[in-house]
Write a protein that holds these residues in place. Structure first.
Motif, mmCIF file in Angstrom:
data_model
loop_
_atom_site.group_PDB
_atom_site.id
_atom_site.type_symbol
_atom_site.label_atom_id
_atom_site.label_comp_id
_atom_site.label_asym_id
_atom_site.label_seq_id
_atom_site.Cartn_x
_atom_site.Cartn_y
_atom_site.Cartn_z
ATOM 1 N N ILE A 1 0.829 -1.205 0.000
ATOM 2 C CA ILE A 1 0.000 0.000 0.000
ATOM 3 C C ILE A 1 0.864 1.257 0.000
ATOM 4 O O ILE A 1 0.532 2.253 -0.653
ATOM 5 N N ALA A 2 1.985 1.221 0.722
ATOM 6 C CA ALA A 2 2.867 2.390 0.767
ATOM 7 C C ALA A 2 3.381 2.738 -0.625
ATOM 8 O O ALA A 2 3.424 3.919 -1.009
ATOM 9 N N HIS A 3 3.763 1.725 -1.401
ATOM 10 C CA HIS A 3 4.245 1.964 -2.766
ATOM 11 C C HIS A 3 3.105 2.437 -3.673
ATOM 12 O O HIS A 3 3.303 3.308 -4.527
ATOM 13 N N GLU A 4 1.926 1.863 -3.461
ATOM 14 C CA GLU A 4 0.783 2.258 -4.282
ATOM 15 C C GLU A 4 0.383 3.701 -4.005
ATOM 16 O O GLU A 4 0.107 4.471 -4.924
ATOM 17 N N LEU A 5 0.384 4.080 -2.737
ATOM 18 C CA LEU A 5 0.071 5.467 -2.388
ATOM 19 C C LEU A 5 1.072 6.439 -2.995
ATOM 20 O O LEU A 5 0.698 7.505 -3.488
ATOM 21 N N ALA A 6 2.355 6.072 -2.955
ATOM 22 C CA ALA A 6 3.387 6.938 -3.530
ATOM 23 C C ALA A 6 3.176 7.091 -5.035
ATOM 24 O O ALA A 6 3.337 8.191 -5.589
ATOM 25 N N LEU A 7 2.804 5.998 -5.704
ATOM 26 C CA LEU A 7 2.547 6.043 -7.143
ATOM 27 C C LEU A 7 1.354 6.940 -7.441
ATOM 28 O O LEU A 7 1.397 7.787 -8.342
ATOM 29 N N MET B 1 -6.899 7.179 -3.520
ATOM 30 C CA MET B 1 -6.714 8.538 -4.029
ATOM 31 C C MET B 1 -6.994 9.565 -2.938
ATOM 32 O O MET B 1 -6.232 10.521 -2.765
ATOM 33 N N ALA B 2 -8.086 9.358 -2.203
ATOM 34 C CA ALA B 2 -8.422 10.283 -1.117
ATOM 35 C C ALA B 2 -7.301 10.318 -0.087
ATOM 36 O O ALA B 2 -6.904 11.395 0.382
#
Length: 235
Positions: free
Chosen positions: A68-74, A95-96
């Motif tokens: 999730i951390a990598h996805e949020l950064a992306l 996204m939020a």
């Protein structure tokens, strides 16, 4: 050829009715599997369109799901770029969160089934306008606060923040606009435990509701995508 990268969290929650209009618009679709593919290796600027799809986990479950951390950064980098991004269900929640808003359980209530949206004035002049009065699929137990700078587009009595836009090229949809009647047969299998855990909910009842409602969404859902692409001059 234009490219669309779709981030997928479970195999059966795919682009659904979006695939055909994307192909018709000249997009080559590439899926990236969360938890399997290295999302931190994805260039946030490379695709012409990014779609972050749904899934059964919480956008706040970082400890259980380190990706999730990598996805949020992306997602955050994509949002900063101003390039087009669509988030659906979990994707909208991520996204939020990437925009600094809180994501959390929706008061212990799961909104699963079909119902129409209440469009805001902004929603009525957005790509969602074609959904006015059309039942859409809801399948979530979490919600999110409206991010700073975002515009609310749609609500339901159970969930106020059903859709938002952030600028012109970013839209988050808590509901499933891409769902199809055939595709949901896989959902009924994959989400069997969740369905059985909700009082009054059953696969036969959901299937019957889907048969009544899915055809209208299958017609309007692709139009939402087409209008979004047209608005950002990609269609």
């Amino acid at each position: 050829m234009k490219t669309c990268i779709a981030i997928r969290h479970v195999a059966f929650e795919d682009l659904g009715s979006f695939e055909q209009p994307l192909g018709d618009a000249g997009f080559a679709i590439q899926y990236r599997e969360a938890g399997w593919d290295e999302l931190d290796a994805v260039d946030p600027l490379s695709p012409d369109l990014m779609v972050v799809l749904g899934g059964p986990i919480g956008a706040y479950e970082d400890e259980a799901y380190p990706f999730i951390a990598h996805e949020l950064a992306l997602i955050e980098a994509r949002l900063r770029s101003g390039k087009p991004i669509i988030g659906i269900c979990l994707g909208a929640q991520l996204m939020a969160r990437a925009l600094g808003a809180k994501v959390y359980p929706n008061g212990g209530v799961k909104e699963i089934g079909w119902s129409a949206l209440s469009l805001s004035e902004a929603g009525k002049s957005s790509s969602l306008a074609v959904l006015d009065g059309v039942p859409v699929l809801h399948w979530h137990g979490d919600t999110f606060d409206l991010p700073d700078g975002a515009t609310l587009l749609a609500s339901t009595p159970v969930t106020r923040n059903q859709a938002f836009c952030w600028g012109k090229a970013a839209v988050g949809l808590q509901f499933h606009v891409e769902a199809t009647e055939l595709g949901l047969e896989r959902w009924f299998i994959g989400h069997a435990n969740e369905i059985s855990s909700v009082a009054g909910l059953s696969v036969p009842a959901l299937r019957a509701e889907t048969r009544r409602c899915a055809s209208a969404l299958e017609e309007c859902g692709p139009e939402v995508l087409t209008r979004f692409l047209s608005d950002i001059v990609l269609g």
